[in-house]
Design a protein around this motif. Structure first.
Motif, PDB file in Angstrom:
ATOM      1  N   GLU A  66     -27.141  24.014  -3.797  1.00 20.74           N
ATOM      2  CA  GLU A  66     -26.753  24.642  -2.528  1.00 20.74           C
ATOM      3  C   GLU A  66     -27.947  24.729  -1.583  1.00 20.74           C
ATOM      4  OE1 GLU A  66     -23.233  27.654  -4.102  1.00 20.74           O
ATOM      5  OE2 GLU A  66     -25.316  28.333  -4.098  1.00 20.74           O
ATOM      6  N   ILE A  67     -29.108  25.006  -2.152  1.00 18.64           N
ATOM      7  CA  ILE A  67     -30.328  25.091  -1.343  1.00 18.64           C
ATOM      8  C   ILE A  67     -30.666  23.734  -0.737  1.00 18.64           C
ATOM      9  CG2 ILE A  67     -32.832  25.495  -1.461  1.00 18.64           C
ATOM     10  CD1 ILE A  67     -32.188  27.612  -3.653  1.00 18.64           C
ATOM     11  N   PRO A 120     -35.745  32.097  -5.634  1.00 16.74           N
ATOM     12  CA  PRO A 120     -36.555  32.353  -4.438  1.00 16.74           C
ATOM     13  C   PRO A 120     -37.654  31.332  -4.190  1.00 16.74           C
ATOM     14  CG  PRO A 120     -37.057  33.938  -6.174  1.00 16.74           C
ATOM     15  CD  PRO A 120     -35.828  33.205  -6.608  1.00 16.74           C
ATOM     16  N   SER A 138     -28.341  22.945   2.051  1.00 23.86           N
ATOM     17  CA  SER A 138     -28.676  23.718   3.245  1.00 23.86           C
ATOM     18  C   SER A 138     -29.908  23.163   3.950  1.00 23.86           C
ATOM     19  CB  SER A 138     -28.921  25.186   2.862  1.00 23.86           C
ATOM     20  OG  SER A 138     -27.738  25.765   2.368  1.00 23.86           O
ATOM     21  N   ALA A 189     -36.069  28.127  -3.008  1.00 19.34           N
ATOM     22  CA  ALA A 189     -35.528  28.296  -1.652  1.00 19.34           C
ATOM     23  C   ALA A 189     -36.648  28.257  -0.614  1.00 19.34           C
ATOM     24  CB  ALA A 189     -34.763  29.609  -1.554  1.00 19.34           C
ATOM     25  N   VAL A 200     -31.169  35.084   3.933  1.00 23.39           N
ATOM     26  CA  VAL A 200     -30.691  34.207   2.874  1.00 23.39           C
ATOM     27  C   VAL A 200     -30.984  34.886   1.538  1.00 23.39           C
ATOM     28  CG1 VAL A 200     -30.927  31.979   1.718  1.00 23.39           C
ATOM     29  CG2 VAL A 200     -31.061  32.107   4.215  1.00 23.39           C
ATOM     30  N   VAL A 237     -25.691  33.145   1.132  1.00 25.06           N
ATOM     31  CA  VAL A 237     -26.071  33.275  -0.274  1.00 25.06           C
ATOM     32  C   VAL A 237     -26.221  31.886  -0.870  1.00 25.06           C
ATOM     33  CG1 VAL A 237     -25.424  34.180  -2.537  1.00 25.06           C
ATOM     34  CG2 VAL A 237     -24.835  35.463  -0.456  1.00 25.06           C
ATOM     35  N   LYS A 238     -27.398  31.612  -1.397  1.00 27.00           N
ATOM     36  CA  LYS A 238     -27.674  30.324  -2.029  1.00 27.00           C
ATOM     37  C   LYS A 238     -28.094  30.585  -3.471  1.00 27.00           C
ATOM     38  CE  LYS A 238     -26.704  28.239   1.727  1.00 27.00           C
ATOM     39  NZ  LYS A 238     -25.359  27.618   1.795  1.00 27.00           N
ATOM     40  N   SER A 239     -27.122  30.511  -4.374  1.00 32.42           N
ATOM     41  CA  SER A 239     -27.364  30.893  -5.758  1.00 32.42           C
ATOM     42  C   SER A 239     -27.810  29.742  -6.649  1.00 32.42           C
ATOM     43  CB  SER A 239     -26.092  31.522  -6.351  1.00 32.42           C
ATOM     44  OG  SER A 239     -25.728  32.672  -5.622  1.00 32.42           O
ATOM     45  N   ARG A 240     -27.674  28.517  -6.169  1.00 37.22           N
ATOM     46  CA  ARG A 240     -28.006  27.371  -7.013  1.00 37.22           C
ATOM     47  C   ARG A 240     -28.869  26.366  -6.243  1.00 37.22           C
ATOM     48  NH1 ARG A 240     -22.868  28.977  -8.061  1.00 37.22           N
ATOM     49  NH2 ARG A 240     -22.352  29.414 -10.246  1.00 37.22           N
ATOM     50  N   SER A 254     -31.019  34.490  -2.550  1.00 43.45           N
ATOM     51  CA  SER A 254     -31.068  33.404  -3.518  1.00 43.45           C
ATOM     52  C   SER A 254     -31.566  33.885  -4.870  1.00 43.45           C
ATOM     53  CB  SER A 254     -31.969  32.275  -3.027  1.00 43.45           C
ATOM     54  OG  SER A 254     -32.016  31.226  -3.987  1.00 43.45           O
ATOM     55  N   SER A 255     -30.982  33.327  -5.930  1.00 44.22           N
ATOM     56  CA  SER A 255     -31.456  33.574  -7.291  1.00 44.22           C
ATOM     57  C   SER A 255     -32.629  32.665  -7.647  1.00 44.22           C
ATOM     58  CB  SER A 255     -30.315  33.357  -8.297  1.00 44.22           C
ATOM     59  OG  SER A 255     -29.241  34.226  -8.032  1.00 44.22           O
TER      60      SER A 255
END
Length: 248
Positions: A27-28, A50, A31, A53, A45, A21-24, A47-48
């Protein structure tokens, strides 16, 4: 948020898929530096962000499928209003909303408007959405996404399974997970029963007006959902013919 993500995560965990989970955005980017996609260690994956990401995690040598589960924007906001009144475990928990009716909340406290369009256009929530942003969001959805609808959750998941080559017909584990989430005694993750609201309600009408670009985008997604059915069915038939996956 409040668009079925928790249910989808739990379903694919049940199927043994490795999920991140990559919400911010930070974080992306982290990664990306670690080569998350290139490592081959992750199946899905969430993600909020997309668009962000896809831009930063994917390269020409490592193709991915973008899957999106969408909910009518007014339904999402109504659900959010009731959910965050009681969700003490959420960072955005707001007990003060218990003392408000939803029309008052829509007039004075809702700052989460045109969420989908802004996310897909790369804008911050505090910025205003525009016609140009809506056009960009539509283009991104059309070019990159297999779309699902929360109102058609089971059908949407079946389509995602086809695209990912997941067998839920002959595979006992896959079949068991689907039955667990969509069968007679189906379980729901992070759901919160709340009063329904019809479209004649003044609060519904105000929220629809405040989210006019998101409403237009959602209507476009519903049309695309219908159009993608034939393509995905053809893809499923091809995979079944080559013995890669079984379909109903």
């Amino acid at each position: 948020p409040k668009s079925g993500g928790s249910t989808v995560k739990q379903l694919y965990k049940c199927m043994g898929k490795k999920i991140d989970v990559k919400s911010r955005p930070a974080e992306i980017l982290e990664s990306k530096e670690l080569g998350l996609i290139q490592s081959g260690e992750i199946d899905l994956v969430f993600s909020s962000f997309p668009g962000f990401a896809i831009e930063h995690l994917v390269d020409s040598a490592h193709k991915v499928r973008a899957l999106g589960m969408f909910r009518h924007p007014v339904d999402r906001l109504v659900s959010k209003f009731y959910y965050l009144q009681i969700a003490t475990w959420e960072r955005t928990y707001n007990p003060a909303w218990k003392d408000m009716d939803i029309l008052e909340w829509a007039k004075t406290s809702n700052m989460d408007n045109d969420h989908m369009v802004k996310k897909l256009a790369g804008k911050l929530q505090r910025e205003e959405a525009t016609e140009k942003d809506l056009a960009l969001a539509k283009q991104t959805i059309k070019m990159r996404f297999v779309v699902g609808l929360m109102d058609e959750m089971e059908e949407s998941i079946k389509r995602f399974n086809v695209v990912m080559g997941i067998d839920t017909v002959t595979s006992q584990s896959g079949k068991g997970c689907m039955n667990g989430f969509f069968g007679v005694n189906a379980r729901r993750t992070n759901s919160n029963p709340h009063p329904k609201m019809d479209k004649d309600n003044p609060a519904w009408q105000l929220l629809a007006e405040q989210n006019s670009y998101d409403v237009q985008l959602y209507e476009y997604i519903v049309e695309l959902f219908d159009k993608q059915k034939e393509v995905i069915n053809s893809y499923a038939s091809m995979r079944a013919y080559t013995g890669l996956v079984s379909i109903d």
